[in-house]
Design an enzyme around this catalytic site. Sequence first.
Site, PDB file in Angstrom:
ATOM      1  N   SER A   1       0.733  -1.224   0.041  1.00  0.00           N
ATOM      2  CA  SER A   1       0.109  -0.047   0.141  1.00  0.00           C
ATOM      3  C   SER A   1       0.883   1.349   0.005  1.00  0.00           C
ATOM      4  O   SER A   1       0.367   2.416  -0.155  1.00  0.00           O
ATOM      5  CB  SER A   1      -0.992   0.197   1.178  1.00  0.00           C
TER       6      SER A   1
ATOM      7  N   ASP B   1      -4.362   5.646  11.658  1.00  0.00           N
ATOM      8  CA  ASP B   1      -3.643   5.295  10.701  1.00  0.00           C
ATOM      9  C   ASP B   1      -2.181   6.217  10.726  1.00  0.00           C
ATOM     10  O   ASP B   1      -2.279   7.606  10.335  1.00  0.00           O
ATOM     11  CB  ASP B   1      -4.165   5.267   9.121  1.00  0.00           C
TER      12      ASP B   1
ATOM     13  N   HIS C   1       0.514   5.145   6.636  1.00  0.00           N
ATOM     14  CA  HIS C   1       0.060   5.694   5.352  1.00  0.00           C
ATOM     15  C   HIS C   1       0.315   7.306   5.471  1.00  0.00           C
ATOM     16  O   HIS C   1       0.379   7.677   6.644  1.00  0.00           O
ATOM     17  CB  HIS C   1      -1.047   5.368   4.683  1.00  0.00           C
TER      18      HIS C   1
END
Length: 425
Positions: A143, A393, A396
Site C-alpha cells: 500500500s 493510521d 500511510h
Amino acid sequence: MGSPFKDNHPSNHSLAKKLIPWTFYAMLPLVLLRVYFYPYPPHQTTATILTASSVSPPPTLSEDETSCDYTDGKWVPDRRGPLYNGSTCGTIKEGQNCIAHGRPDMGYLYWRWKPKQCKLPRFEPNTFLQLLRNKHLAFVGDSMARNQLESLLCMLSSVSAPNLVYRDGEENKFRRWYFESHNFSISVYWSPFLVRGVEKSSTGLNHNELYLDHVDERWAADMNGIDMVVLSIGHWFLHPAVYHEGDRVLGCHYCPDLNHTEIGFYDILRKAIKTTLKALIDRKGHDDKGIDALVTTFSPAHFEGDWDKFGACSKTKPYEEGEKTLEGMDSEMRQVEVEEVEAAKMNSMQLVKFRLEALDVTKLSLMRPDGHPGPYMHPFPFANGVAERVQNDCVHWCLPGPVDTWNEILLEVMKKWDYESRREE
Ligand SMILES: *[C@@H]1O[C@H](CO)[C@@H](O)[C@H](O)[C@H]1NC(C)=O
Ligand SMILES: *[C@@H]1O[C@H](CO)[C@@H](O)[C@H](O)[C@H]1NC(C)=O
Ligand SMILES: *[C@@H]1O[C@H](CO)[C@@H](O)[C@H](O)[C@H]1NC(C)=O
C-alpha cells in the site's frame, strides 16, 4: 550462532529492542491490518483538469544537481503549498484523503524538503510526462507503492487527465491509467512481498507464506511491457509468516503455534529484494529495451502508544533537525534495501540497458510525524465528540502530503538519467 539476532552492534540493537516492533505488529488486530494494508474498493472519478501539454526543451541540470544527496536535509516552511488538493484529483484512496475527511489543520501542507547541498525543485508534471512519453511506468508493491502512485497521479493530473483503462475485479489491486497527451501509461501492481507469496487472508491461516526464490509472476510476467518500475515493500514483512526456499522451510516469523525456527525478517526482506532485482537483471538487462528500476526505501510509521487511542500520531509539525534520529527497525529495513540496490548495481555495471537506484525516502519521511491520516483515516471521526478510542493510521500518508516529495526526488533521478544518456550519445 545461527540465531536471527546476530548483531554487530549489541549495545545499539538489543534483542528486546528488535522484538518490540515485531510484537507490536503481531498484536495489531487483523481487521486493522486489513484497513491498513489492503487496497480499497473502487472510488473513481476521472480528474477533470486538462491543459494542452506543451513540448518544452529537454530538462537541463547543473553539475550540482547530478550529484546531489537528497537524503540529507531538512524540512523548511513553504508558502506555496501542494499542486493538488483532495477534490481536484479523483484517485486518492479515501483513508488518505485527509482534507476531505475533515482534518482541520493545514500546516502540514506547507513544507518543502531542502537537501543540504542542493535544491530539490518543485515537481514539474510536464517534465515528468515528457520524460516518459511513449513509456509505461509501473508501481509494484504494497500500500506504500499505491500511496506513492496516487500522489504522482494527482500531481500529473494537474496538467493532463489520465483515463483509467484497466482495473481488476477485486479490491483495486491492479490498475492502469493512460495519458493520451503523452502516450504514457502508469500502473500499479499489488505484490506486497515482490516474491511469490500467499497472503493469510486467502488461506484462513494466521500467517503469510513466502517463497523467496520465486519472483511474483503476477507482476513479473508483465516485465516486457514495462519501461520503468518503482518497487516499494516493507511493512508486510513484519507480519507473521513462514518462509520457503527451494523445497525447504527456512523458518518463520512470529509463529508460536508452528514448529519452525524464528528467523526474523531482515534477512528475508534481503532475500526478497535480491530475488527481485536478479529477475529484473536476468530478464531485462540484456534485451534492447531494458528497464529502469527504483526501490523506494522503508517508510517509517509514527505510532505513539496504542493505535486506537486518541492522539496516536497527533503532531502537526515536522521534527526539527536533530530532534529525531534514524534508528532501530526503520534504519535496518532501509539499510537492507540500500545495500541490495548497491549490490545489484555492482552486478549489472556492464549492462547498458539497466539502470537502478534507491529512492531513499526513509529519513525525510521519519521527520514527518505530522503527515499521517491518524484518525482521519475515517471521515469526520470526531463528529460526535472526542472519544478515547479511535482508530489511527500512522503508517500511510495524507495526500497531498510528504509522499509528494518522494516523487519530486523520483523526477530528479529521471532527469539525471536522461542527462547522462544524452551526454553519452
Ligand atoms: C481544491 O482546488 C480547487 C481548484 O484549485 C478549488 O476550486 C477548491 O476550492 C479546492 N478545494 C479545497 C478543499 O481546498
Ligand atoms: C505509444 O507507446 C507505445 C509504447 O509504449 C508504442 O509502441 C507506440 O508506438 C506509441 N504510439 C505512438 C502513436 O507513438
Ligand atoms: C518439531 O521439530 C523437531 C525438529 O525438526 C522434531 O524433532 C519434533 O518432533 C517436532 N515437533 C512436532 C510437535 O512436530
